[in-house]
Design an enzyme around this catalytic site. Structure first.
Site, mmCIF file in Angstrom:
data_model
loop_
_atom_site.group_PDB
_atom_site.id
_atom_site.type_symbol
_atom_site.label_atom_id
_atom_site.label_comp_id
_atom_site.label_asym_id
_atom_site.label_seq_id
_atom_site.Cartn_x
_atom_site.Cartn_y
_atom_site.Cartn_z
ATOM 1 N N HIS A 50 3.695 -2.149 3.170
ATOM 2 C CA HIS A 50 3.686 -0.773 2.644
ATOM 3 C C HIS A 50 4.956 -0.520 1.836
ATOM 4 C CE1 HIS A 50 0.721 -0.532 5.820
ATOM 5 N NE2 HIS A 50 0.221 0.518 5.191
ATOM 6 N N ASP A 103 0.812 -1.223 0.000
ATOM 7 C CA ASP A 103 0.000 0.000 0.000
ATOM 8 C C ASP A 103 0.846 1.275 0.000
ATOM 9 O OD1 ASP A 103 -2.041 -1.814 0.311
ATOM 10 O OD2 ASP A 103 -2.937 -0.801 2.039
HETATM 11 ZN ZN LIG Z 1 -2.592 3.140 3.224
#
Ligand SMILES: [Zn+2]
Length: 200
Positions: free
Chosen positions: A165, A16
Site C-alpha cells: 500500500h 494500492d
Molecule cells: Zn485498497
C-alpha cells in the site's frame, strides 16, 4: 545438445490506495533506481489530489489500475446491494485516470479483494481484468519494515502478485514509511533469487 532458454521466474509488485505523498514518489524513486516496473491500483479521489504523480507512473513505464473512487467501506456492501453505486465509482475513476494520463485502464482491483459475482461479470463484459494478489505484505497493519520484508520474502514464489500500500483511509494508515523502507531489501532479495519484475 540444445540449450533450453531459461525464463526467469516472475514476480509482480502492486501498490494500492494511492497516490499518496511523499510515499508514492519515494516508491517510484526506488523502482527507478532498480529499473523495474510495478502496478499501481489508484483511487480516483487521490488521483485528483496528485495527478502529476500518476502521470509520472505512466511516463516511467508502470501500469495504473482502477481501485474505485473513494475506497469507502460501504463499497463492499454496495458490491452486493447497490452494484450501480460501485460501478459508478469505477467508471468515474476510469475517467479521472484517463484525464490525468491519457491512458484507458482496463485493470481493476476491488477494495479488500471483495467483489460480487454480478460485478465481476459486468466488468469482464467491459473488457476489465480483475487482479487480486497471493502475497500480502500486511503493510496496512502498521508493522515494521523488517516484518513487511519477511512477509514477502518468506512467501514469494514464481508468478506471485505482492500486495503493498502507498495510501490508506486516515492519517495513521496513510503513513507508509515502513513500506518504503522494506522495498529495497525485498527487491534485492528477489533479484538475488533470479526473479524478474513484471507489471500485471
Ligand atoms: Zn485498497
Amino acid at each position: 545438445m540444445e540449450t533450453e532458454a531459461l525464463t526467469p521466474p516472475k514476480v509482480f509488485l502492486t501498490f494500492d490506495d494511492g497516490p499518496n505523498e511523499p510515499y508514492t514518489s519515494q516508491i517510484l524513486d526506488i523502482l527507478k533506481e532498480f529499473d523495474i516496473r510495478a502496478t499501481f491500483f489508484v483511487c480516483g479521489k487521490n488521483v485528483e489530489h496528485y495527478p502529476e504523480v500518476v502521470k509520472r507512473m505512466v511516463r516511467e513505464g508502470h501500469v495504473v489500475g482502477n481501485h474505485t473512487y473513494s475506497h469507502s467501506r460501504i463499497l463492499t456492501y454496495a458490491s452486493f446491494l447497490a452494484p450501480k453505486f460501485l460501478i459508478s465509482e469505477i467508471e468515474k475513476t476510469a475517467v479521472i485516470i484517463q484525464r490525468a494520463t491519457g491512458i484507458t485502464t482496463k485493470l481493476f482491483r476491488p477494495p479488500w479483494g471483495i467483489l460480487a459475482p454480478s460485478i465481476q461479470k459486468y466488468l469482464r463484459s467491459q473488457g476489465y481484468k480483475i487482479v487480486y494478489w497471493d502475497i500480502a505484505s500486511c503493510d496496512w497493519k502498521k508493522i515494521s519494515a523488517k516484518t513487511i520484508e519477511k512477509n514477502v520474502v518468506d512467501n514469494v514464489k514464481p508468478d506471485s502478485i505482492v500486495l503493498f500500500h502507498d495510501g490508506g483511509e486516515d492519517r495513521f494508515h496513510k503513513n507508509h514509511a515502513e513500506t518504503v523502507l522494506a522495498l529495497r531489501p525485498i527487491i534485492q532479495n528477489a533479484q538475488s533469487r533470479g526473479y524478474a519484475f513484471e507489471k500485471t
